[in-house]
Write a protein that holds these residues in place. Structure first.
Motif, PDB file in Angstrom:
ATOM      1  N   LEU A  58       0.819  -1.213   0.000  1.00 19.97           N
ATOM      2  CA  LEU A  58       0.000   0.000   0.000  1.00 19.97           C
ATOM      3  C   LEU A  58       0.853   1.264   0.000  1.00 19.97           C
ATOM      4  CD1 LEU A  58      -2.851  -1.135   2.422  1.00 19.97           C
ATOM      5  CD2 LEU A  58      -2.921  -0.971  -0.089  1.00 19.97           C
ATOM      6  N   GLU A  59       1.992   1.225   0.720  1.00 20.07           N
ATOM      7  CA  GLU A  59       2.911   2.374   0.726  1.00 20.07           C
ATOM      8  C   GLU A  59       3.469   2.630  -0.674  1.00 20.07           C
ATOM      9  OE1 GLU A  59       5.995   1.634   3.631  1.00 20.07           O
ATOM     10  OE2 GLU A  59       4.526   1.542   5.261  1.00 20.07           O
ATOM     11  N   ILE A  60       3.844   1.561  -1.365  1.00 19.02           N
ATOM     12  CA  ILE A  60       4.387   1.710  -2.724  1.00 19.02           C
ATOM     13  C   ILE A  60       3.320   2.263  -3.655  1.00 19.02           C
ATOM     14  CG2 ILE A  60       5.299   0.480  -4.733  1.00 19.02           C
ATOM     15  CD1 ILE A  60       6.625  -1.473  -2.688  1.00 19.02           C
ATOM     16  N   ILE A  61       2.098   1.747  -3.555  1.00 20.16           N
ATOM     17  CA  ILE A  61       1.005   2.240  -4.400  1.00 20.16           C
ATOM     18  C   ILE A  61       0.756   3.721  -4.127  1.00 20.16           C
ATOM     19  CG2 ILE A  61      -1.491   2.093  -4.830  1.00 20.16           C
ATOM     20  CD1 ILE A  61      -1.168  -0.976  -4.488  1.00 20.16           C
ATOM     21  N   ASP A  62       0.753   4.124  -2.848  1.00 18.84           N
ATOM     22  CA  ASP A  62       0.567   5.539  -2.512  1.00 18.84           C
ATOM     23  C   ASP A  62       1.694   6.391  -3.095  1.00 18.84           C
ATOM     24  OD1 ASP A  62      -1.821   5.194  -1.190  1.00 18.84           O
ATOM     25  OD2 ASP A  62      -0.912   5.106   0.808  1.00 18.84           O
ATOM     26  N   GLU A  63       2.921   5.883  -3.021  1.00 15.57           N
ATOM     27  CA  GLU A  63       4.061   6.619  -3.571  1.00 15.57           C
ATOM     28  C   GLU A  63       3.935   6.755  -5.093  1.00 15.57           C
ATOM     29  OE1 GLU A  63       8.801   5.939  -3.968  1.00 15.57           O
ATOM     30  OE2 GLU A  63       7.941   5.518  -1.991  1.00 15.57           O
ATOM     31  N   ILE A  64       3.534   5.677  -5.744  1.00 15.61           N
ATOM     32  CA  ILE A  64       3.340   5.734  -7.199  1.00 15.61           C
ATOM     33  C   ILE A  64       2.257   6.752  -7.537  1.00 15.61           C
ATOM     34  CG2 ILE A  64       2.461   4.438  -9.198  1.00 15.61           C
ATOM     35  CD1 ILE A  64       4.004   1.983  -8.064  1.00 15.61           C
ATOM     36  N   LYS A  65       1.162   6.757  -6.783  1.00 14.14           N
ATOM     37  CA  LYS A  65       0.086   7.727  -7.017  1.00 14.14           C
ATOM     38  C   LYS A  65       0.609   9.157  -6.911  1.00 14.14           C
ATOM     39  CE  LYS A  65      -3.583   5.401  -4.647  1.00 14.14           C
ATOM     40  NZ  LYS A  65      -4.734   5.563  -3.776  1.00 14.14           N
TER      41      LYS A  65
END
Length: 157
Positions: free
Chosen positions: A119-126
């Motif tokens: 979820l942290e990686i997805i938030d960073e990508i967003k």
């Protein structure tokens, strides 16, 4: 390019049980009854003609430390697809990233050591890409298919 019987054997063999050893092409060439140089030359031709994209391992993600994985669909403007795909490809846990002819036109798989990290990686990508819309489709159950593509028909065996 018309495939010879030898080409078919090489292409089929590259898809299954690739030898993990210091000189895998020597082992494969011996098995196929051709020289190592000829095998490497043929593989280079396949790559140059777009028949082989890459030769790489398929890892079992949870056995190599990635206990969480997801498929992510992104709706992004056509003129930003390459830019966003390049950003996504910077992450170690990305194993596939491809364009689709759909409203959600960029899809990638992401693996991480935990659901929280995922979820942290997805938030960073967003934050880095500011996509129009992103769908996180986490793996709930894994189904594995063994697919070997038939070089004569372009389909599956």
């Amino acid at each position: 390019m018309k495939f010879s019987g030898e080409d078919v054997e090489i292409l089929r063999r590259l898809q299954t049980n690739f030898p993990i050893e210091e000189r895998p092409f020597r082992s494969l060439s011996s098995e196929l009854g051709i020289t190592e140089d000829k095998l490497i030359e043929r593989i280079r031709e396949y790559k140059a003609n777009g028949y082989v994209r890459e030769i790489s391992p398929k890892l079992v993600s949870d056995k190599v430390g990635y206990s969480a994985s997801t498929l992510v669909a992104v709706k992004v403007e056509e003129d930003r697809i390459e830019e966003i795909a390049e950003t996504i490809n910077e992450y170690d846990g990305v194993s596939l990233n491809y364009e689709r002819d759909n409203d959600y036109n960029l899809w990638f798989t992401l693996h991480a050591s935990s659901k929280e990290e995922l979820l942290e990686i997805i938030d960073e990508i967003k934050k880095r890409t500011d996509p129009i819309n992103l769908l996180n489709l986490p793996k709930q159950k894994q189904f594995k298919l063994h697919v070997v593509f038939n070089p004569l028909t372009g389909g599956e065996d």
